[in-house]
Design a protein around this motif. Structure first.
Motif, mmCIF file in Angstrom:
data_model
loop_
_atom_site.group_PDB
_atom_site.id
_atom_site.type_symbol
_atom_site.label_atom_id
_atom_site.label_comp_id
_atom_site.label_asym_id
_atom_site.label_seq_id
_atom_site.Cartn_x
_atom_site.Cartn_y
_atom_site.Cartn_z
ATOM 1 N N ASP A 39 0.805 -1.223 0.000
ATOM 2 C CA ASP A 39 0.000 0.000 0.000
ATOM 3 C C ASP A 39 0.838 1.273 0.000
ATOM 4 O O ASP A 39 0.340 2.351 0.291
ATOM 5 C CB ASP A 39 -0.950 -0.004 1.202
ATOM 6 N N LYS A 40 2.134 1.160 -0.337
ATOM 7 C CA LYS A 40 3.016 2.332 -0.365
ATOM 8 C C LYS A 40 3.886 2.298 -1.614
ATOM 9 O O LYS A 40 4.133 1.246 -2.188
ATOM 10 C CB LYS A 40 3.921 2.348 0.868
ATOM 11 N N ARG A 56 1.809 6.799 0.828
ATOM 12 C CA ARG A 56 0.672 5.862 0.751
ATOM 13 C C ARG A 56 0.106 5.870 -0.661
ATOM 14 O O ARG A 56 0.023 6.919 -1.297
ATOM 15 C CB ARG A 56 -0.424 6.275 1.736
ATOM 16 N N ASP A 57 -0.320 4.713 -1.124
ATOM 17 C CA ASP A 57 -0.838 4.636 -2.497
ATOM 18 C C ASP A 57 -2.073 5.511 -2.707
ATOM 19 O O ASP A 57 -2.349 5.941 -3.822
ATOM 20 C CB ASP A 57 -1.092 3.199 -2.929
ATOM 21 N N THR A 58 -2.793 5.803 -1.653
ATOM 22 C CA THR A 58 -3.972 6.672 -1.765
ATOM 23 C C THR A 58 -3.584 8.139 -1.964
ATOM 24 O O THR A 58 -4.430 8.959 -2.296
ATOM 25 C CB THR A 58 -4.869 6.557 -0.520
#
Length: 86
Positions: A39-40, A56-58
Motif C-alpha cells: 500500500d506504499k 501511501r498509495d492513496t
C-alpha cells in the motif's frame, strides 16, 4: 495471482510519472515511482530538496489519469467522448 476486477485501475508501476502528496510537506508535487510495496510507493520527487519519500498509495496518482485504467474502461471513456462530439 488474482486479477483485479475489470472496473478498477491497475497498480502503480516502477518508473511511472506521478503526482503525489509529500508526507512531510503535505503539499502535492510531481515525481516518479522508484519502488512499490503493498500500500506504499517510494516516490522520487522532481524537486531536489524533497528527495524521495514513502507515500501511501492513496496519496499518489499517475500523471496520465487514463494510464492505469483497464483497456475496456479506456475504450468506454473514448466511446463516450466520441458520442459527445469531443
Amino acid at each position: 495471482g488474482e486479477e483485479l476486477p475489470a472496473h478498477l485501475p491497475g497498480p502503480l508501476i516502477v518508473g511511472q510519472r506521478v503526482t503525489a502528496q509529500n508526507p512531510k510537506t503535505r503539499m502535492v508535487h510531481d515525481g516518479q515511482i522508484l519502488t512499490v510495496d503493498c500500500d506504499k510507493a517510494r516516490v522520487q520527487f522532481y524537486s531536489m530538496e524533497l528527495g524521495s519519500e514513502l507515500v501511501r498509495d492513496t496519496d499518489v496518482m499517475p500523471r496520465d489519469p487514463l494510464e492505469n485504467l483497464p483497456e475496456a474502461k479506456k475504450q468506454q471513456l473514448e466511446d463516450m467522448q466520441w458520442s459527445m462530439g469531443a
